[in-house]
Design a protein around this motif. Structure first.
Motif, PDB file in Angstrom:
ATOM      1  N   GLU A 112      57.094 -40.147 -50.213  1.00  3.85           N
ATOM      2  CA  GLU A 112      56.943 -41.536 -50.644  1.00  3.85           C
ATOM      3  C   GLU A 112      58.316 -42.148 -50.892  1.00  3.85           C
ATOM      4  OE1 GLU A 112      54.408 -44.489 -53.589  1.00  3.85           O
ATOM      5  OE2 GLU A 112      54.100 -42.316 -53.703  1.00  3.85           O
ATOM      6  N   ARG A 113      58.488 -43.392 -50.450  1.00  5.41           N
ATOM      7  CA  ARG A 113      59.766 -44.086 -50.579  1.00  5.41           C
ATOM      8  C   ARG A 113      59.615 -45.418 -51.315  1.00  5.41           C
ATOM      9  NH1 ARG A 113      64.701 -42.564 -50.030  1.00  5.41           N
ATOM     10  NH2 ARG A 113      65.342 -44.257 -48.643  1.00  5.41           N
ATOM     11  N   SER A 114      58.484 -45.650 -51.943  1.00  2.38           N
ATOM     12  CA  SER A 114      58.236 -46.933 -52.594  1.00  2.38           C
ATOM     13  C   SER A 114      59.290 -47.230 -53.639  1.00  2.38           C
ATOM     14  CB  SER A 114      56.854 -46.931 -53.252  1.00  2.38           C
ATOM     15  OG  SER A 114      55.847 -46.703 -52.293  1.00  2.38           O
ATOM     16  N   GLY A 115      59.642 -48.505 -53.727  1.00  2.00           N
ATOM     17  CA  GLY A 115      60.608 -48.952 -54.721  1.00  2.00           C
ATOM     18  C   GLY A 115      59.955 -49.863 -55.733  1.00  2.00           C
ATOM     19  N   ALA A 116      60.746 -50.767 -56.269  1.00  2.00           N
ATOM     20  CA  ALA A 116      60.271 -51.627 -57.354  1.00  2.00           C
ATOM     21  C   ALA A 116      59.854 -53.013 -56.876  1.00  2.00           C
ATOM     22  CB  ALA A 116      61.367 -51.758 -58.407  1.00  2.00           C
ATOM     23  N   ALA A 117      59.898 -53.265 -55.575  1.00  5.23           N
ATOM     24  CA  ALA A 117      59.596 -54.596 -55.052  1.00  5.23           C
ATOM     25  C   ALA A 117      58.088 -54.805 -54.945  1.00  5.23           C
ATOM     26  CB  ALA A 117      60.240 -54.777 -53.683  1.00  5.23           C
ATOM     27  N   GLY A 118      57.555 -55.668 -55.782  1.00  3.12           N
ATOM     28  CA  GLY A 118      56.145 -56.008 -55.701  1.00  3.12           C
ATOM     29  C   GLY A 118      55.240 -54.814 -55.939  1.00  3.12           C
ATOM     30  N   ASP A 162      53.662 -53.235 -53.176  1.00  2.36           N
ATOM     31  CA  ASP A 162      53.550 -52.461 -51.942  1.00  2.36           C
ATOM     32  C   ASP A 162      53.986 -51.019 -52.165  1.00  2.36           C
ATOM     33  OD1 ASP A 162      52.722 -54.691 -50.578  1.00  2.36           O
ATOM     34  OD2 ASP A 162      54.682 -55.130 -49.704  1.00  2.36           O
ATOM     35  N   ARG A 163      53.425 -50.122 -51.344  1.00  2.00           N
ATOM     36  CA  ARG A 163      53.850 -48.717 -51.331  1.00  2.00           C
ATOM     37  C   ARG A 163      54.177 -48.339 -49.891  1.00  2.00           C
ATOM     38  NH1 ARG A 163      49.540 -44.959 -54.078  1.00  2.00           N
ATOM     39  NH2 ARG A 163      51.288 -43.490 -54.008  1.00  2.00           N
ATOM     40  N   TRP A 164      55.189 -47.445 -49.717  1.00  2.00           N
ATOM     41  CA  TRP A 164      55.550 -47.010 -48.377  1.00  2.00           C
ATOM     42  C   TRP A 164      56.091 -45.597 -48.388  1.00  2.00           C
ATOM     43  CZ3 TRP A 164      57.553 -51.344 -50.761  1.00  2.00           C
ATOM     44  CH2 TRP A 164      58.871 -51.285 -51.204  1.00  2.00           C
ATOM     45  N   TRP A 165      55.971 -44.943 -47.233  1.00  3.69           N
ATOM     46  CA  TRP A 165      56.266 -43.523 -47.106  1.00  3.69           C
ATOM     47  C   TRP A 165      57.048 -43.259 -45.814  1.00  3.69           C
ATOM     48  CZ3 TRP A 165      51.742 -45.585 -48.764  1.00  3.69           C
ATOM     49  CH2 TRP A 165      51.148 -45.085 -49.940  1.00  3.69           C
ATOM     50  N   ALA A 190      47.194 -49.425 -44.860  1.00  3.90           N
ATOM     51  CA  ALA A 190      46.113 -50.136 -45.537  1.00  3.90           C
ATOM     52  C   ALA A 190      46.747 -51.379 -46.158  1.00  3.90           C
ATOM     53  CB  ALA A 190      45.464 -49.250 -46.611  1.00  3.90           C
ATOM     54  N   GLU A 191      45.947 -52.165 -46.833  1.00  2.15           N
ATOM     55  CA  GLU A 191      46.497 -53.352 -47.472  1.00  2.15           C
ATOM     56  C   GLU A 191      47.584 -52.951 -48.474  1.00  2.15           C
ATOM     57  OE1 GLU A 191      47.078 -57.343 -48.080  1.00  2.15           O
ATOM     58  OE2 GLU A 191      45.688 -56.413 -46.652  1.00  2.15           O
ATOM     59  N   GLY A 192      48.815 -53.435 -48.238  1.00  2.00           N
ATOM     60  CA  GLY A 192      49.918 -53.148 -49.148  1.00  2.00           C
ATOM     61  C   GLY A 192      50.479 -51.747 -49.029  1.00  2.00           C
ATOM     62  N   GLN A 193      50.085 -50.999 -47.969  1.00  2.00           N
ATOM     63  CA  GLN A 193      50.586 -49.641 -47.778  1.00  2.00           C
ATOM     64  C   GLN A 193      51.151 -49.495 -46.367  1.00  2.00           C
ATOM     65  OE1 GLN A 193      47.804 -46.567 -48.851  1.00  2.00           O
ATOM     66  NE2 GLN A 193      47.162 -47.606 -50.730  1.00  2.00           N
ATOM     67  N   TYR A 194      52.386 -48.938 -46.286  1.00  2.00           N
ATOM     68  CA  TYR A 194      53.116 -48.893 -45.021  1.00  2.00           C
ATOM     69  C   TYR A 194      53.807 -47.550 -44.862  1.00  2.00           C
ATOM     70  CZ  TYR A 194      52.400 -53.879 -45.710  1.00  2.00           C
ATOM     71  OH  TYR A 194      51.824 -55.090 -45.942  1.00  2.00           O
ATOM     72  N   ASP A 222      60.633 -53.466 -47.962  1.00  2.00           N
ATOM     73  CA  ASP A 222      60.240 -54.842 -48.224  1.00  2.00           C
ATOM     74  C   ASP A 222      60.823 -55.304 -49.553  1.00  2.00           C
ATOM     75  OD1 ASP A 222      58.964 -57.198 -47.602  1.00  2.00           O
ATOM     76  OD2 ASP A 222      57.126 -56.647 -48.648  1.00  2.00           O
ATOM     77  N   GLY A 223      61.341 -56.524 -49.567  1.00  2.00           N
ATOM     78  CA  GLY A 223      61.933 -57.062 -50.776  1.00  2.00           C
ATOM     79  C   GLY A 223      63.424 -56.852 -50.847  1.00  2.00           C
ATOM     80  N   TRP A 224      63.982 -56.062 -49.893  1.00  2.00           N
ATOM     81  CA  TRP A 224      65.438 -55.840 -49.866  1.00  2.00           C
ATOM     82  C   TRP A 224      66.009 -56.184 -48.499  1.00  2.00           C
ATOM     83  CZ3 TRP A 224      68.402 -52.158 -47.078  1.00  2.00           C
ATOM     84  CH2 TRP A 224      69.751 -52.133 -47.434  1.00  2.00           C
ATOM     85  N   ALA A 225      65.394 -55.687 -47.435  1.00  2.00           N
ATOM     86  CA  ALA A 225      65.888 -55.980 -46.089  1.00  2.00           C
ATOM     87  C   ALA A 225      65.510 -57.403 -45.691  1.00  2.00           C
ATOM     88  CB  ALA A 225      65.310 -54.976 -45.098  1.00  2.00           C
ATOM     89  N   ASP A 226      66.143 -57.908 -44.611  1.00  2.00           N
ATOM     90  CA  ASP A 226      65.798 -59.221 -44.084  1.00  2.00           C
ATOM     91  C   ASP A 226      64.323 -59.278 -43.725  1.00  2.00           C
ATOM     92  OD1 ASP A 226      67.987 -60.788 -44.266  1.00  2.00           O
ATOM     93  OD2 ASP A 226      68.456 -60.826 -42.133  1.00  2.00           O
ATOM     94  N   GLY A 227      63.715 -60.418 -43.977  1.00  2.00           N
ATOM     95  CA  GLY A 227      62.332 -60.609 -43.587  1.00  2.00           C
ATOM     96  C   GLY A 227      61.371 -59.890 -44.511  1.00  2.00           C
ATOM     97  N   SER A 228      60.103 -59.960 -44.160  1.00  2.00           N
ATOM     98  CA  SER A 228      59.050 -59.319 -44.946  1.00  2.00           C
ATOM     99  C   SER A 228      58.170 -58.484 -44.037  1.00  2.00           C
ATOM    100  CB  SER A 228      58.185 -60.368 -45.655  1.00  2.00           C
ATOM    101  OG  SER A 228      57.040 -59.763 -46.231  1.00  2.00           O
TER     102      SER A 228
END
Length: 296
Positions: free
Chosen positions: A86-92, A94-97, A119-123, A269-275
């Motif tokens: 898991e690599r999720s951060g503090a932005a919003g 969302d969760r990501w791995w 899934a919704e909010g998971q990447y 998301d929340g750090w790199a360009d774009g969303s």
């Protein structure tokens, strides 16, 4: 317990110090023979190939010690491990791995690392590295990478990290000499530029970094560009298509310990360009790697 490939790689690296007493051609031949025996050099790598910029960023021809042309039907487990982390951060919310399912060979001679919506909010993205299988101290690393045209909240990266330095700890001493995260490229902009950064003294309260943004003509619009790092005891030279984009000579910033290569493509998301919420998640959003090679 280490497997035979790991032990052979470690023996190869330990032997490289002893090979310094041999004539240059003999030492280089011995290193390459050992790398081939350990399965660390892809037989498909062209004979005698040298990194771009040899003669400018690197003083002389070097010996190939590790390579992968990614021509196989699957990822070569003798060289790489695909991570599940898991690599999720503090932005919003969302969760990501990093997910192994996001890493594949494309059947046309390239490594492909996808970003996907689970899934919704998971990447998920993907990461491979050679930790425990191959690392090196000083030399030149080069990878030919295609950066997605629209980096909506995700980035492709080539980087190095140290087993016994920054990871898992090391000494907080205000320097990168005991190990650093060395970002050869992080393609975190939609414009034709990318980050070249050193991170050291851990990722917590003592974290320090030294970075710059490299201009990269054609980065997103043209398929495949070459990213490289020439690393000596006194200098780091970062290259884009063979041209120098950053030079580091501050002795506090040059790692003096073994580091291992990493290729990754991840959601930030929340750090790199774009969303990432605007991403299409098709082949346009995939990172492709034609090859990765290391010389000493």
């Amino acid at each position: 317990m280490r497997d035979r490939t790991t032990m052979t790689a470690i023996a190869l690296l330990a032997a490289s110090a002893l090979l310094g007493a041999l004539p240059a051609h003999a030492a280089g031949s011995a290193r390459q023979d050992a790398g081939q025996a350990a399965g660390l050099i892809d037989p498909a790598t062209p004979a005698g190939v040298q990194p771009l910029g040899t003669g400018t960023a690197t003083a002389a021809a070097q010996t190939l010690v590790f390579s992968d042309e990614f021509d196989g039907a699957t990822l070569d487990a003798a060289r790489w491990t695909a991570r599940d982390q898991e690599r999720s951060g503090a932005a919003g919310t969302d969760r990501w791995w990093y997910k192994p399912a996001g890493v594949r060979t494309d059947g046309a001679g390239a490594l492909a690392i996808d970003v996907k919506q689970l899934a919704e909010g998971q990447y998920a993205g993907g990461r491979i590295d050679s930790q425990g299988k191959f690392d090196y101290t000083y030399g030149t690393i080069e990878a030919r990478i295609h950066t997605p045209a629209a980096t909506n909240g995700h980035l492709a990266a080539l980087w190095l990290q140290a087993d016994a330095g920054l990871t898992p700890g090391g000494v907080v001493d205000g320097t990168a000499r005991d190990g650093a995260e060395m970002d050869v490229t992080e393609t975190n902009y939609q414009a034709d530029k990318y980050s070249v950064t050193l991170h050291y003294d851990g990722y917590g309260a003592d974290h320090k970094s030294s970075g710059t943004v490299a201009e990269a003509p054609g980065l997103h619009s043209t398929w495949y560009h070459t990213f490289g790092l020439s690393w000596t005891p006194t200098r780091l030279t970062f290259l884009y298509d063979g041209a120098v984009v950053r030079t580091v000579t501050d002795p506090r910033l040059v790692s003096q310990v073994a580091e291992f290569p990493i290729l990754s493509h991840e959601v930030l998301d929340g750090w790199a360009d774009g969303s990432v919420h605007d991403e299409t998640f098709d082949w346009h959003s995939t990172m492709y790697v034609d090859y990765l090679r290391v010389w000493q």
